[in-house]
Every structure is written in structure tokens, then in C-alpha cells.
Write an enzyme that holds these catalytic residues in place. Structure first.
Site: not given
Ligand SMILES: C[S@@+](CC[C@H](N)C(=O)[O-])C[C@H]1O[C@@H](n2cnc3c(N)ncnc32)[C@H](O)[C@@H]1O
Length: 258
Positions: A40, A62, A175
Site C-alpha cells: 500500500d 490508492k 481519512m
Molecule cells: C484507509 S485507512 C487505513 C488505516 C489502517 N488500516 C490502520 O489501521 O492504520 C488510511 C487512513 O489512516 C490514517 N493513517 C494511516 N497511517 C497514518 C499515519 N502514519 N499518519 C497519519 N494518519 C495515518 C489516515 O487517516 C489515512 O487516511
């Protein structure tokens, strides 16, 4: 290569919230035994160096503003890669089961008889606020938290956002980068303007940023929001635990009185 390596199978691995050393030991072992990796946008590229050299490492991100691979294409690629190469690791940001569309991938793979294993990951929903010293629960301050996405597919606010706003729980919004202003305005209707808010981007990475404010002073955060980076919004009294929260609020109050 022994036969177990050529049998089609897929391991969904949670890569953790960002920094490469936040993957689990089990996840790392799966990565090291992969014949193909599908990864990803939110995965630290350095993590791929842990895998065997010469294997295919396919980007299927994505992210907003970057090349976009549809979920249907990812599902298809998982199946063809497993039949062609054996062990496929599907490396997903955070935890695969938190807004990760893992269930769709599992259903699709199982419909082809391909066995799937899931390796849990450290979710950004908890780890990113934590990396800024913000606890999601704290005795006498917050006894629960909601992890939500603010909007539905059509862009309108989800009912859960309103339910969460009406509760006294800490709210963690994933998100929501491009909607931070609208989200704050909506939640302010229920929580009032003095409610603390934190906005963290690229959490746990070397270029992590964090800003704190209240719902009344959210404008001070907005100018530095970067739509191209992942971000997490935390709303609740626990945000006052952030080391710079009171200092920044005092500065704002003082400058508003000048
Ligand atoms: C599609 S979701 C997936 C979440 C993922 N499965 C998790 O458990 O962290 C993606 C969202 O997670 C958040 N996100 C993931 N990694 C991040 C990071 N290192 N810093 C800030 N936000 C993060 C953001 O809001 C991003 O848009």
C-alpha cells in the site's frame, strides 16, 4: 524452492502505522518468506528491503494525487500472483482490519480456494496519537474512544460522526484530511468551542507533524494541512495532555487580547 513455497497462499500483513520498526515480528517473518509482495501507499518503502531480493514488489496504492489501483484490480492481482508464484504477502498500512478492505480481499481469494492468513498490525488510529503523547483513554478524562471515518461514499457526514459527537468519548477520525474544517464545525455543535483537537500527519515517520487547537481556534491549524499526506484528527479532552496544548492556547488568548 520447497513445495510449500509454490502452493498458492496469501498472508495479509499489517505493516504498522508508518515507521518500519513498528511491524510485528510475525509480520516481518511473513515478509521475509514472500515470493511476491503487494504493498500500500502507507507502507514505509524501507520495509521492502527486508524481503528477499529479486522478488516482485508491486505498488497497489490508492492515495490521493498518486497512481490509483482499484480494489477489483488488487483482488485480481492477488489471485494471479498466488497461482503464479506461491506465497503472496499483501502488506497493508496499520492493521488490515481497520478500514483496510481486508474482508473483500479474503472473500475474493477464498472464492478461488486460496488460503489466507492475517497478521495483525499496530493501527495508526491508536499509535499515531500515542506517538504524540495523546492517550485515547485516561482515568477521569475519557473512558472510551470511537474510531471513525467522517464521511460516507457520497461525501455526506456519516451518522456515526454525529453519534460520536453526542457522546463524551475521544473521537479519532481517519481519512478526514480534506474535510477537517467541516468536521470541526459539525462536532462543535455538540461539544462546544473549547473542546481540544489535534491533527497529526505522517505519524511515527521522520517528518511527523502535529498541531493542537480548540474547535474555536481550528483556523490556526488549517493553513498547514497537507492534502497529500495521511492525517489523523483527534477530538477530546485527552488532547490537552499534548505537551504544547496549554502553551499554544495561552499564546492564542494573549495575542487575541493585543
Ligand atoms: C484507509 S485507512 C487505513 C488505516 C489502517 N488500516 C490502520 O489501521 O492504520 C488510511 C487512513 O489512516 C490514517 N493513517 C494511516 N497511517 C497514518 C499515519 N502514519 N499518519 C497519519 N494518519 C495515518 C489516515 O487517516 C489515512 O487516511
Amino acid at each position: 524452492m520447497d513445495q510449500s513455497q509454490t502452493q498458492p497462499r496469501v498472508t495479509l500483513v499489517g505493516a504498522g502505522p508508518g515507521s518500519k520498526d513498528l511491524i510485528t515480528i510475525r509480520g516481518l517473518k511473513a515478509l521475509q518468506s514472500a515470493n511476491v509482495i503487494l504493498y500500500d501507499a502507507l507502507v514505509d518503502i524501507d520495509l521492502l528491503k527486508e524481503a528477499a531480493q529479486g522478488i516482485q514488489k508491486i505498488y497497489v496504492g490508492k492515495r490521493f494525487g498518486k497512481h490509483h489501483t482499484s480494489q477489483e484490480d488488487i483482488n485480481e492481482l492477488l489471485v494471479t500472483s498466488a497461482f503464479a508464484h506461491g506465497h503472496v504477502v499483501r502488506l497493508k498500512g496499520g492493521d488490515p482490519f481497520v478500514f483496510g478492505r481486508a474482508s473483500e480481499e479474503i472473500e475474493h481469494l477464498e472464492s478461488f480456494g486460496i488460503p489466507v492468513t492475517v497478521v495483525p498490525g499496530v493501527t495508526s488510529a491508536i499509535a499515531v496519537p500515542e506517538s504524540q503523547g495523546i492517550p485515547l483513554t485516561k482515568r477521569d478524562v475519557s473512558s472510551s474512544f470511537w474510531v471513525i471515518t467522517a464521511t460516507k461514499k457520497n461525501g455526506s457526514f456519516s451518522d456515526d460522526l454525529i453519534h460520536a459527537a453526542k457522546s463524551s468519548a475521544t473521537i479519532v477520525i481517519l481519512m478526514g484530511v480534506r474535510k477537517i474544517k467541516e468536521i470541526s464545525v459539525k462536532i462543535k455543535e455538540y461539544r462546544g468551542g473549547l473542546m481540544p483537537i489535534a491533527f497529526i500527519q505522517n505519524g511515527t515517520m521522520h517528518d511527523e507533524t502535529c498541531q493542537v487547537a480548540t474547535l474555536n481556534t481550528i483556523e490556526t491549524i488549517l493553513e498547514s494541512v497537507d492534502n497529500t499526506k495521511p492525517g489523523i484528527i483527534v477530538i477530546g479532552n485527552v488532547v490537552a495532555d499534548h505537551p504544547s496544548f496549554f502553551e499554544e492556547e495561552v499564546q492564542r488568548v494573549l495575542s487575541s487580547q493585543l
